[in-house]
Design an enzyme around this catalytic site. Structure first.
Site, mmCIF file in Angstrom:
data_model
loop_
_atom_site.group_PDB
_atom_site.id
_atom_site.type_symbol
_atom_site.label_atom_id
_atom_site.label_comp_id
_atom_site.label_asym_id
_atom_site.label_seq_id
_atom_site.Cartn_x
_atom_site.Cartn_y
_atom_site.Cartn_z
ATOM 1 N N GLY A 87 0.798 -1.218 0.000
ATOM 2 C CA GLY A 87 0.000 0.000 0.000
ATOM 3 C C GLY A 87 0.831 1.268 0.000
ATOM 4 O O GLY A 87 2.003 1.260 -0.387
ATOM 5 N N THR A 141 -4.194 -1.817 -2.278
ATOM 6 C CA THR A 141 -5.021 -1.226 -1.233
ATOM 7 C C THR A 141 -6.430 -1.707 -1.433
ATOM 8 O O THR A 141 -7.014 -1.493 -2.494
ATOM 9 C CB THR A 141 -5.027 0.314 -1.262
ATOM 10 O OG1 THR A 141 -6.275 0.760 -0.735
ATOM 11 C CG2 THR A 141 -4.893 0.861 -2.651
ATOM 12 N N ASP A 181 -8.890 -0.601 0.048
ATOM 13 C CA ASP A 181 -9.794 0.550 0.199
ATOM 14 C C ASP A 181 -9.954 1.365 -1.075
ATOM 15 O O ASP A 181 -10.748 2.301 -1.113
ATOM 16 C CB ASP A 181 -9.274 1.508 1.282
ATOM 17 C CG ASP A 181 -9.225 0.865 2.649
ATOM 18 O OD1 ASP A 181 -9.819 -0.204 2.805
ATOM 19 O OD2 ASP A 181 -8.589 1.451 3.548
#
Ligand code: ATP
Ligand code: MG
Length: 488
Positions: free
Chosen positions: A195, A224, A226
Site C-alpha cells: 500500500g 489497497t 480501500d
C-alpha cells in the site's frame, strides 16, 4: 492522436508530448540510462514468442504515453501523461543475468498471490528468467528472515488461495539494510507489492539504489483494498472486496427483516476512503444508510442518524446500515480504548466505530425513544481481506504483474504499474504516495448513492463545499439537504 484519446506520442529529445499536447505534462519514471551511462541493451526475447507474430504492434513504443482523464479548460485540455506500460523492443537485462525478488508488505488484500504468481510466470515464460526469490515476511524479511525460491511450479495454484504465500509484516523498514541485502544477494530486480506505506518505502529503496549506482530495477505494484490510491482507475482486490461485502450485507438484511424493528449494522474496511461502503451499498440495494469518512454525520437532532433510523423503522419495520471503519471517528469518545495508538508502521489505530455505533443506537432506543429494537452488528472486515480474488481482479492482477515485468526488463525503475484511464501505465512513486483517493461527496456517484438510500446528507444549510473538480467552478452552497420527507 486526437485530444481525449488515450495514447499519445512523445518527442524523446524534448520530452514533450507532441500530439494533443496543449498544457499536457509528462509524469516520467526513472530509467537506468538516467544514472548509468552506456549500459548495453539486448533484443527483447519476446520477438520469438508466438504472441509477437499475431499482434500487429506488439512492442510498445518507448515514447507512447497515456493520458489521465483530460479536463476541459479555457486554455485547452489539460491532463497528466504517463508512460505506457508494455514490452519494449530493447531490454536492459539478459535473461540469464536476472535475479529477481518479490516482497509483500502491509495488510492483506485479495489478489496478492495472483500478482506473485504472474510476476514469476511472466519472468519465466515471457523472458526466460530462471532466478526468482520470495522475501519472507515483508521488508524486514530482507535482513531477518528466510527466502523462498519461486518457480512456476511452486506458484501454480496460489491464486486460488487468499493471503500471501510470502507472508507480510508492518514496520521494519531499514533502507540501507534492505539495499545491503539486495546487493549481497546479487538481486537486480525488486518487485514490491503493498500500500501507500510500502510504496513510500519502495521510493527510499530506489533512491538508495540510485545513489549507489546499482543496476537494480525497483518496481511497485500498488495494493489497497480501500481503493484509496490516487491516479489509478481502481486498485486490485477492490472488486472482490465489494463482492464479499455483499454477503455480509445480505446476512444483515436477513437478520433485520426477521426481528421486530430489526437493524443490521455492517462495518466494512475504509480507513480514510469510503469506496467499499459506497459501492457495496450501491450494489446491494438493501442498504438504507451508508456512512463514510468523507461525509460527516451526527446522531442527535433533526436530520441526525437517530431520527432517520426511527423513521425508517416506523415506515419499513427494519433497516440496514453500512459503515466504513473510518467514519465518524471524530464522534467517538476519548475514553474508548486504543485512542491515538499506532501500529508498527506508524499508522494511527482507529477505534471500533461498529461497536461504538451499535452501543449508541441501543442506548438511544432504550432510554430516549423507548422503542424495542433488534440490532445485529456484523463485522466482516477480516473475512473480506482474506478471500481469494474474483475473476475480474485475477485478470487485473495478471496485467499489473506483466506490466511491472516488462518495465523492469526495459530498464525502467522507481515506478509503480497501474491502470490509468483504461490503459496500463508506469507511474512515478511520488504520484502514488503524495495524496489519497477519496470519495468526493459533491460528485455524482455519492449523489446517486443518496438518491438510492434516501438517507439524509447530514449537511446543514451552512455547509459550504468547494467543488474541487473544476478550477473555475463557483463555490457551491448547499441548501438544507435533510431529505427526511422524501418518500422511498
Ligand atoms: P496497507 O495500509 O494497505 O495495509 P501499507 O503498505 O500502507 O499497506 P504499512 O504497514 O503502512 O502498510 O507499511 C508497509 C511497510 O512499509 C512497512 O514495512 C513499513 O515499515 C513501510 N513503511 C511505511 N511507511 C513508510 C515510510 N514513510 N517510509 C519508509 N517505509 C515505510
Ligand atoms: Mg497504508
Amino acid at each position: 492522436a486526437k485530444i481525449g484519446s488515450y495514447v499519445s506520442r512523445m518527442d524523446s529529445s524534448s520530452k514533450k508530448i507532441v500530439t494533443g499536447d496543449a498544457g499536457y505534462v509528462l509524469e516520467d519514471v526513472p530509467h537506468f540510462s538516467d544514472y548509468i551511462p552506456d549500459l548495453p541493451t539486448y533484443s527483447n526475447p519476446l520477438q520469438d514468442h508466438p504472441a509477437y507474430s499475431v499482434v500487429k504492434q506488439y512492442f510498445v513504443h518507448d515514447d507512447d504515453t497515456v493520458t489521465q482523464k483530460a479536463i476541459a479548460h479555457k486554455n485547452g485540455p489539460r491532463g497528466l501523461h504517463f508512460r505506457r506500460a508494455g514490452p519494449r523492443q530493447k531490454v536492459y537485462f539478459e535473461p540469464d543475468e536476472v535475479h529477481a525478488c518479490i516482497v509483500t508488505c502491509g495488510g492483506l488484500c485479495p489478489g496478492l498471490n495472483t500478482v506473485i504468481r504472474e510476476i514469476v510466470c511472466g519472468l519465466y515464460h515471457m523472458y526466460g528468467v530462471k532466478k526468482v526469490l520470495g522475501i519472507d515476511g515483508g521488508y524486514k524479511g530482507f535482513y531477518s528472515r528466510n527466502t523462498v525460491p519461486l518457480t512456476p511450479k511452486v506458484v501454480n495454484d496460489i491464486h486460488k488461495r487468499g493471503g500471501t504465500i510470502l507472508g507480510t509484516t508492518r514496520g521494519g523498514h531499514d533502507t540501507s539494510k534492505i539495499v545491503d541485502s539486495i546487493q549481497d544477494r546479487g538481486i537486480n530486480q525488486v518487485y514490491i507489492i503493498g500500500g501507500d506505506g510500502t510504496q513510500k518505502g519502495a521510493s527510499f529503496i530506489f533512491e538508495e539504489i540510485k545513489r549507489r549506482g546499482l543496476k537494480v530495477a525497483v518496481a511497485g505494484i500498488p495494493k489497497t483494498i480501500d481503493n484509496d490510491i490516487p491516479v489509478i482507475d481502481r486498485s486490485f482486490g477492490f472488486d472482490t472486496a465489494v463482492e464479499e461485502a455483499q454477503r455480509a450485507i445480505n446476512a444483515a438484511h436477513v437478520e433485520a427483516e426477521s426481528g421486530e424493528n430489526g437493524i443490521g449494522l455492517v462495518k466494512v474496511m475504509g480507513r480514510y476512503s469510503g469506496f467499499i461502503a459506497m459501492y457495496a451499498t450501491l450494489a446491494s440495494r438493501d442498504v438504507d444508510c451508508c456512512l463514510i469518512p468523507e461525509s460527516p454525520f451526527y446522531l442527535e437532532g433533526p436530520c441526525g442518524l437517530f431520527e432517520y433510523i426511527e423513521r425508517r423503522l416506523k415506515e419499513n419495520g427494519h433497516m440496514v446500515i453500512v459503515i466504513a471503519e473510518g467514519a465518524g471517528q471524530e464522534l467517538l469518545s476519548e475514553s474508548m480504548q486504543s485512542a491515538d495508538k499506532k501500529d508498527a508502521s506508524g499508522n494511527k489505530l482507529l477505534r471500533d466505530v461498529g461497536l461504538w455505533l451499535s452501543q449508541k443506537i441501543k442506548e438511544h432506543f432504550a432510554k430516549k425513544a423507548k422503542m424495542i429494537i433488534n440490532l445485529k452488528h456484523i463485522d466482516p472486515t477480516y473475512m473480506i481481506r482474506a478471500v481469494p480474488s474474483n475473476a475480474s481482479d485475477n485478470v487485473y492482477c495478471t496485467l499489473l504483474a506483466q506490466s511491472a515485468v516488462h518495465g523492469a526488463m526495459a530498464g525502467y525503475t522507481g515506478f509503480t504499474s497501474g491502470l490509468v484511464n483504461g490503459r496500463h501505465s508506469y507511474i512515478p512513486f511520488y504520484r502514488i504516495t503524495e495524496k489519497q483517493n477519496n470519495v468526493v461527496i459533491t460528485d455524482r456517484m455519492w449523489a446517486r448513492l443518496l438518491s438510492s438510500t434516501n438517507q439524509p446528507s447530514f449537511m446543514s444549510a451552512k455547509d459550504v463545499i468547494e467543488d474541487k473538480r473544476e478550477d473555475e467552478a463557483p463555490t457551491r452552497h448547499f441548501d438544507n439537504q435533510c431529505n427526511l420527507d422524501k418518500s422511498n
